[in-house]
Structures are given as C-alpha cells and as structure tokens.
Design a protein around this motif. Sequence first.
Motif, PDB file in Angstrom:
ATOM      1  N   ALA A   1      65.236  63.763  37.517  1.00 32.20           N
ATOM      2  CA  ALA A   1      64.907  63.034  38.742  1.00 32.20           C
ATOM      3  C   ALA A   1      66.067  62.111  39.097  1.00 32.20           C
ATOM      4  O   ALA A   1      66.494  61.289  38.278  1.00 32.20           O
ATOM      5  N   ALA A   2      66.580  62.251  40.308  1.00 38.74           N
ATOM      6  CA  ALA A   2      67.685  61.406  40.772  1.00 38.74           C
ATOM      7  C   ALA A   2      67.230  59.958  40.867  1.00 38.74           C
ATOM      8  O   ALA A   2      66.112  59.675  41.287  1.00 38.74           O
ATOM      9  N   ARG A   3      68.111  59.043  40.489  1.00 47.42           N
ATOM     10  CA  ARG A   3      67.806  57.612  40.506  1.00 47.42           C
ATOM     11  C   ARG A   3      68.642  56.913  41.576  1.00 47.42           C
ATOM     12  O   ARG A   3      69.716  57.370  41.941  1.00 47.42           O
ATOM     13  N   VAL A   4      68.146  55.785  42.062  1.00 49.30           N
ATOM     14  CA  VAL A   4      68.845  55.046  43.103  1.00 49.30           C
ATOM     15  C   VAL A   4      70.159  54.467  42.593  1.00 49.30           C
ATOM     16  O   VAL A   4      71.064  54.207  43.379  1.00 49.30           O
TER      17      VAL A   4
ATOM     18  N   GLU B   1      49.367  76.340  43.827  1.00 54.91           N
ATOM     19  CA  GLU B   1      48.967  75.265  44.740  1.00 54.91           C
ATOM     20  C   GLU B   1      50.187  74.670  45.414  1.00 54.91           C
ATOM     21  O   GLU B   1      51.300  74.730  44.892  1.00 54.91           O
ATOM     22  N   LEU B   2      49.959  74.124  46.600  1.00 58.65           N
ATOM     23  CA  LEU B   2      50.992  73.469  47.372  1.00 58.65           C
ATOM     24  C   LEU B   2      50.414  72.144  47.851  1.00 58.65           C
ATOM     25  O   LEU B   2      49.327  72.119  48.445  1.00 58.65           O
ATOM     26  N   LEU B   3      51.146  71.057  47.573  1.00 57.75           N
ATOM     27  CA  LEU B   3      50.651  69.715  47.881  1.00 57.75           C
ATOM     28  C   LEU B   3      51.730  68.888  48.563  1.00 57.75           C
ATOM     29  O   LEU B   3      52.921  69.105  48.337  1.00 57.75           O
ATOM     30  N   VAL B   4      51.297  67.921  49.366  1.00 58.40           N
ATOM     31  CA  VAL B   4      52.199  66.953  49.985  1.00 58.40           C
ATOM     32  C   VAL B   4      51.673  65.563  49.655  1.00 58.40           C
ATOM     33  O   VAL B   4      50.489  65.386  49.374  1.00 58.40           O
ATOM     34  N   GLY B   5      52.561  64.583  49.711  1.00 59.57           N
ATOM     35  CA  GLY B   5      52.103  63.235  49.420  1.00 59.57           C
ATOM     36  C   GLY B   5      53.229  62.237  49.443  1.00 59.57           C
ATOM     37  O   GLY B   5      54.257  62.444  50.076  1.00 59.57           O
ATOM     38  N   ALA B   6      53.011  61.153  48.709  1.00 57.73           N
ATOM     39  CA  ALA B   6      53.968  60.055  48.659  1.00 57.73           C
ATOM     40  C   ALA B   6      54.304  59.740  47.216  1.00 57.73           C
ATOM     41  O   ALA B   6      53.456  59.844  46.328  1.00 57.73           O
ATOM     42  N   ALA B   7      55.561  59.351  46.995  1.00 56.89           N
ATOM     43  CA  ALA B   7      56.027  58.985  45.660  1.00 56.89           C
ATOM     44  C   ALA B   7      57.020  57.850  45.793  1.00 56.89           C
ATOM     45  O   ALA B   7      57.723  57.734  46.797  1.00 56.89           O
ATOM     46  N   GLY B   8      57.090  57.007  44.775  1.00 58.89           N
ATOM     47  CA  GLY B   8      58.079  55.949  44.804  1.00 58.89           C
ATOM     48  C   GLY B   8      57.974  55.022  43.622  1.00 58.89           C
ATOM     49  O   GLY B   8      57.060  55.117  42.809  1.00 58.89           O
ATOM     50  N   GLY B   9      58.939  54.123  43.539  1.00 55.00           N
ATOM     51  CA  GLY B   9      58.991  53.136  42.471  1.00 55.00           C
ATOM     52  C   GLY B   9      59.838  53.601  41.311  1.00 55.00           C
ATOM     53  O   GLY B   9      60.302  54.731  41.256  1.00 55.00           O
ATOM     54  N   GLY B  10      60.068  52.699  40.382  1.00 58.12           N
ATOM     55  CA  GLY B  10      60.776  53.025  39.155  1.00 58.12           C
ATOM     56  C   GLY B  10      62.230  53.406  39.343  1.00 58.12           C
ATOM     57  O   GLY B  10      62.839  53.974  38.440  1.00 58.12           O
ATOM     58  N   GLY B  11      62.806  53.137  40.508  1.00 57.50           N
ATOM     59  CA  GLY B  11      64.204  53.469  40.745  1.00 57.50           C
ATOM     60  C   GLY B  11      64.472  54.942  40.990  1.00 57.50           C
ATOM     61  O   GLY B  11      65.616  55.378  40.969  1.00 57.50           O
ATOM     62  N   VAL B  12      63.424  55.729  41.240  1.00 54.08           N
ATOM     63  CA  VAL B  12      63.600  57.157  41.531  1.00 54.08           C
ATOM     64  C   VAL B  12      63.918  57.324  43.009  1.00 54.08           C
ATOM     65  O   VAL B  12      63.290  56.714  43.870  1.00 54.08           O
ATOM     66  N   GLN B  13      64.898  58.155  43.313  1.00 51.14           N
ATOM     67  CA  GLN B  13      65.409  58.325  44.675  1.00 51.14           C
ATOM     68  C   GLN B  13      64.487  59.234  45.500  1.00 51.14           C
ATOM     69  O   GLN B  13      64.613  60.453  45.460  1.00 51.14           O
ATOM     70  N   THR B  14      63.537  58.625  46.230  1.00 54.89           N
ATOM     71  CA  THR B  14      62.647  59.406  47.083  1.00 54.89           C
ATOM     72  C   THR B  14      62.902  59.157  48.568  1.00 54.89           C
ATOM     73  O   THR B  14      62.367  59.877  49.395  1.00 54.89           O
ATOM     74  N   ALA B  15      63.672  58.157  48.925  1.00 49.70           N
ATOM     75  CA  ALA B  15      64.092  57.874  50.304  1.00 49.70           C
ATOM     76  C   ALA B  15      62.961  58.007  51.316  1.00 49.70           C
ATOM     77  O   ALA B  15      62.903  58.930  52.092  1.00 49.70           O
TER      78      ALA B  15
ATOM     79  N   GLY C   1      59.715  58.275  50.482  1.00 52.17           N
ATOM     80  CA  GLY C   1      58.539  58.571  49.688  1.00 52.17           C
ATOM     81  C   GLY C   1      57.832  59.879  49.940  1.00 52.17           C
ATOM     82  O   GLY C   1      57.027  60.305  49.118  1.00 52.17           O
ATOM     83  N   ALA C   2      58.073  60.565  51.043  1.00 50.01           N
ATOM     84  CA  ALA C   2      57.349  61.820  51.319  1.00 50.01           C
ATOM     85  C   ALA C   2      57.852  62.925  50.394  1.00 50.01           C
ATOM     86  O   ALA C   2      59.057  63.152  50.274  1.00 50.01           O
ATOM     87  N   VAL C   3      56.913  63.600  49.705  1.00 53.32           N
ATOM     88  CA  VAL C   3      57.278  64.650  48.753  1.00 53.32           C
ATOM     89  C   VAL C   3      56.432  65.900  48.967  1.00 53.32           C
ATOM     90  O   VAL C   3      55.337  65.847  49.524  1.00 53.32           O
TER      91      VAL C   3
ATOM     92  N   GLY D   1      57.915  72.825  41.088  1.00 53.88           N
ATOM     93  CA  GLY D   1      58.935  71.848  41.434  1.00 53.88           C
ATOM     94  C   GLY D   1      58.411  70.812  42.399  1.00 53.88           C
ATOM     95  O   GLY D   1      57.394  71.013  43.058  1.00 53.88           O
ATOM     96  N   VAL D   2      59.111  69.698  42.448  1.00 54.01           N
ATOM     97  CA  VAL D   2      58.802  68.626  43.376  1.00 54.01           C
ATOM     98  C   VAL D   2      60.084  68.261  44.106  1.00 54.01           C
ATOM     99  O   VAL D   2      61.174  68.288  43.520  1.00 54.01           O
ATOM    100  N   ARG D   3      59.950  67.973  45.398  1.00 56.38           N
ATOM    101  CA  ARG D   3      61.125  67.671  46.225  1.00 56.38           C
ATOM    102  C   ARG D   3      60.748  66.618  47.250  1.00 56.38           C
ATOM    103  O   ARG D   3      59.695  66.691  47.873  1.00 56.38           O
ATOM    104  N   SER D   4      61.638  65.630  47.424  1.00 57.10           N
ATOM    105  CA  SER D   4      61.411  64.649  48.485  1.00 57.10           C
ATOM    106  C   SER D   4      61.946  65.226  49.790  1.00 57.10           C
ATOM    107  O   SER D   4      62.886  66.018  49.804  1.00 57.10           O
ATOM    108  N   PHE D   5      61.318  64.844  50.882  1.00 55.57           N
ATOM    109  CA  PHE D   5      61.723  65.361  52.188  1.00 55.57           C
ATOM    110  C   PHE D   5      63.104  64.873  52.595  1.00 55.57           C
ATOM    111  O   PHE D   5      63.861  65.600  53.208  1.00 55.57           O
ATOM    112  N   SER D   6      63.451  63.617  52.262  1.00 58.25           N
ATOM    113  CA  SER D   6      64.739  63.101  52.707  1.00 58.25           C
ATOM    114  C   SER D   6      65.563  62.450  51.607  1.00 58.25           C
ATOM    115  O   SER D   6      66.688  62.068  51.841  1.00 58.25           O
ATOM    116  N   GLY D   7      65.054  62.346  50.402  1.00 61.60           N
ATOM    117  CA  GLY D   7      65.801  61.740  49.305  1.00 61.60           C
ATOM    118  C   GLY D   7      66.432  62.783  48.412  1.00 61.60           C
ATOM    119  O   GLY D   7      66.372  63.985  48.673  1.00 61.60           O
TER     120      GLY D   7
END
Length: 131
Positions: free
Chosen positions: A2-5, A66-80, A82-84, A107-113
């Motif tokens: 996971a990429a970090r800020v 399964e396919l899911l969408v949502g929000a993620a953030g915190g802990g210095g992880v680069q989600t830019a 939060g949409a994942v 896999g998990v991927r952020s939309f813009s981070g």
Amino acid sequence: DAARVNGGSGSLDLIGLKLSRYLSPNFYVSGQAYSAFSGGAGGFSVGLVGAGLAAEAAPRVREGAELLVGAAGGGGVQTAGGAVLQGLAWAGFSPVPQHEWRVGFGGVRSFSGALSSPMVELSWTRVFELR
C-alpha cells in the motif's frame, strides 16, 4: 504493498466484518468494514458496499466473486480523497451447512490516489437466518 503519503509503501494486515444478504440463491449484497492491525498504518480503515455472485462448484464447495466501492483513509495510506474500488474472487468450503471457510484473491484501488494493491483474504462465515 500500500502506497504511503510519505513516499514509501508497505504491506497491510486488516481485520474486519462482512455482512452479506442473499437476495437469491446466487446473488448477494454486502457491506464490509476493515481496520489495519499490522503494517505501520494504525488508523487506516475501509468501508465498502457492493454485490456478488456465488455458485455451487461441488458438494460443500462454492465459488464466487464480488465488486465493492467505498471509502478508505487514515494511517498515512495514499488514498487521495478516499474513494476505493475492490474486486475479489473466492472459493468456500462448508464442513457443516451453517459455516463456510473462504479464501479469496483480488485487489483494491483508489480512484485518484496511489493505492493499488493485490489482496488475499481468509474468512470464516456463519449463516444467520432472518425471518
């Protein structure tokens, strides 16, 4: 990883809760919540909603995706923002009808981070009847 800020990256271990409701024998909707417990990203959390398909592959064995969408953030992880998006293919084994062990790959991927990571999931499910 996971990429970090701060510019680095590292693996994360998450623990969570998945609640799924089958709307037909093969189609389900799901809500999921996870938080990091290892990987130097304390405070990283994810909330997801989506849908999946499942089918019996053999007696006591099921497979699905399964396919899911949502929000993620915190802990210095680069989600830019939060949409994942998260996709997962899984196989499950039921030693008894009310329980199932599952292993999944996806896999998990952020939309813009910069977050774009493969994932492995090990889960235990328990059927609760709703009447």
